[in-house]
Design an enzyme around this catalytic site. Structure first.
Site, short mmCIF file in Angstrom:
data_model
loop_
_atom_site.label_atom_id
_atom_site.label_comp_id
_atom_site.label_asym_id
_atom_site.label_seq_id
_atom_site.Cartn_x
_atom_site.Cartn_y
_atom_site.Cartn_z
N GLY A 196 18.52 -61.75 -12.39
CA GLY A 196 17.29 -60.76 -12.14
C GLY A 196 17.16 -60.68 -10.59
N SER A 197 15.66 -60.55 -10.47
CA SER A 197 15.30 -60.19 -8.91
C SER A 197 15.37 -61.51 -8.01
CB SER A 197 14.02 -59.51 -8.89
OG SER A 197 13.15 -60.79 -9.09
N GLU A 216 21.70 -65.85 -10.88
CA GLU A 216 22.44 -64.61 -10.31
C GLU A 216 21.30 -63.45 -9.91
OE1 GLU A 216 23.52 -61.37 -9.49
OE2 GLU A 216 24.12 -60.83 -11.60
N CYS A 250 24.06 -55.08 -9.56
CA CYS A 250 23.98 -55.93 -8.50
C CYS A 250 25.15 -56.15 -7.57
CB CYS A 250 23.62 -57.52 -9.11
SG CYS A 250 24.84 -58.03 -10.21
N GLU A 344 18.36 -55.13 -1.32
CA GLU A 344 19.16 -54.44 -2.66
C GLU A 344 18.63 -53.05 -3.08
OE1 GLU A 344 21.19 -56.02 -6.67
OE2 GLU A 344 18.98 -56.61 -6.36
#
Length: 443
Positions: A196-197, A216, A250, A344
């Site tokens: 996630g973030s 991740e 991502c 991102e």
């Protein structure tokens, strides 16, 4: 899920772990094989639910379900060679008569937290490896795809009943973040795997100090394009890597650094390749770019484009937002400190930057706190070897887009992109702990 349900999760997981951790690899493999069979009749329903809930184009959703099946198969194939290796004590001085093995044991009950962008396959990358090594799992899926997650869990339950695996081996948790954090802190939970973030991941690092934590956390994928390559071919590679699935990957190609001698050929080829990707209804099999996850995200990203333009960026391609549908955007001249360069985007937004040399492109690509995926295109082997060493990322792709992934291979990041690797064989390591077992001669 009510408060009582949350309270029982850790207790149930510990009981299930006690029954499952001592089973043989054969039994665990049979469970995963049964799960693969249980998925077959619900493939299309899973894809349809995923598209309705997340806006992922149906063709990509079907592909994701297929990838999840491949991930599951790769996991039970890896079971046969994972868990024990001989240590050559007979070659070591002072160990006469000793035998040794290095064995891996299941960590314990684990909590898996998964995101909306790949709600089936990224879940499978955590659930199957954890179960395969003897862990019990509590799964907190994304709140954006509840029906998809429920359907995947039901397919597991059908498999579990078929092979008589323990109750509560895989439990489905609710979406309450406060209760989920309390569960992650519970001493009965041995490890947490989170995708996630970066913000949430760094928070978990602080509150779960000392506990196994696999992260991740995304990236801002860079690509360096050298002179001498086929501009049209490379543009065709990178267009879907930049915007397909609304760019909600991502590892998407977000920053593309192009050698000045190729610039005039590459830019129009890339713009044309992106424009050729159909945008619209995610249920239409022809659609490549559907909506982002919600309208608020689309509004926020549209505003970020406005800010970049106000700061001096030039628009090469941009459409008009319609609700959550944000058409692909391509900018150039974006300042290096702009969020579109250093954060991102997670949207169909791409930044093109002209560089004088390939090495300059590598330097600028590497000037980021993220380190998930990076790519380089060149016909010069020396340049490709240079890219291997200069692009600090968990995955460096040469003459391939950063989104290129085989699910049986390792996938993970460094620096702000996280720690640990997924891919069944490597995820299995994260869900286990090693022990050196040494047996001496009888006395």
């Amino acid at each position: 899920m009510g408060a009582d349900g949350w309270e029982r999760l850790a207790e149930n997981a510990l009981l299930a772990f006690g029954m499952w951790s001592g089973t043989s690899r054969l039994v665990r493999r049979r469970l995963l094989e049964a799960w693969l069979e249980a998925l077959a009749p619900v493939r299309e329903l899973l894809a349809q639910e995923m598209t309705r809930e997340t806006g992922k184009p149906i063709t990509l959703a079907r592909g994701e379900v297929g990838r999840a099946e491949a991930t599951l198969k790769a996991t039970f194939e890896a079971v046969a060679s994972f868990g024990e290796e001989s240590v050559p004590y007979d070659l070591m001085a002072g160990a006469d008569g000793c035998r040794a093995t290095f064995r891996r044991f299941p960590l314990g009950p684990v909590l898996a937290i998964t995101p909306f962008n790949f709600p089936v396959n990224l879940a499978m990358h955590k659930l199957a490896p954890a179960l395969s090594v003897g862990c019990s799992v509590i799964w907190k899926p994304c709140p954006q795809a509840p029906r998809t997650s429920q359907l995947l869990w039901e397919s597991f339950e059908a498999a579990r009943l078929r092979v008589a695996a323990p109750d509560h081996l895989l439990q489905l948790a609710g979406s309450d973040p406060v209760r989920a954090e309390a569960l992650a802190r519970d001493p009965r939970i041995a490890g947490v795997s989170f995708t996630g973030s970066e913000r949430v991941g760094r928070h978990l690092e602080q509150v779960l100090a000392g506990k196994r934590l696999l992260l991740e956390l995304g990236g801002n994928g860079a690509v360096v394009v050298d002179e001498g390559v086929d501009a049209t071919a490379v543009a065709g590679h990178l267009a879907p890597a930049a915007v397909a699935g609304a760019g909600q990957s991502c590892s998407k190609a977000q920053r593309i650094y192009v050698h000045g001698r190729l610039w005039d050929a590459f830019v129009p080829a890339f713009v044309a390749a992106v424009k050729a990707l159909p945008v619209g209804d995610p249920l239409d099999p022809a659609t490549a770019v559907g909506p982002v996850i919600d309208e608020a995200t689309a509004i926020r990203m549209d505003a970020s484009l406005d800010r970049a333009v106000a700061a001096g960026a030039e628009v090469l391609l941009r459409g008009v937002r319609q609700g959550a549908l944000l058409p692909p955007a391509i900018l150039t001249g974006v300042p290096e400190d702009d969020p579109l360069q250093c954060e991102e985007a997670f949207a169909p937004v791409t930044v093109l930057t002209r560089v004088d040399t390939f090495e300059t492109g590598l330097d600028r690509a590497a000037a980021t706190r993220f380190g998930l995926r990076a790519s380089a295109y060149s016909r010069d082997l020396r340049h490709l070897h240079l890219a291997e060493s200069k692009l600090r990322a968990g995955g460096v792709l040469l003459n391939l887009p950063p989104t290129f992934r085989l699910d049986a291979a390792p996938f993970g990041g460094v620096a702000a992109s996280g720690n640990g690797f997924e891919g069944p064989r490597w995820a299995m390591e994260g869900f286990t702990e090693g022990r050196l077992i040494v047996q001496g001669p009888a006395l």
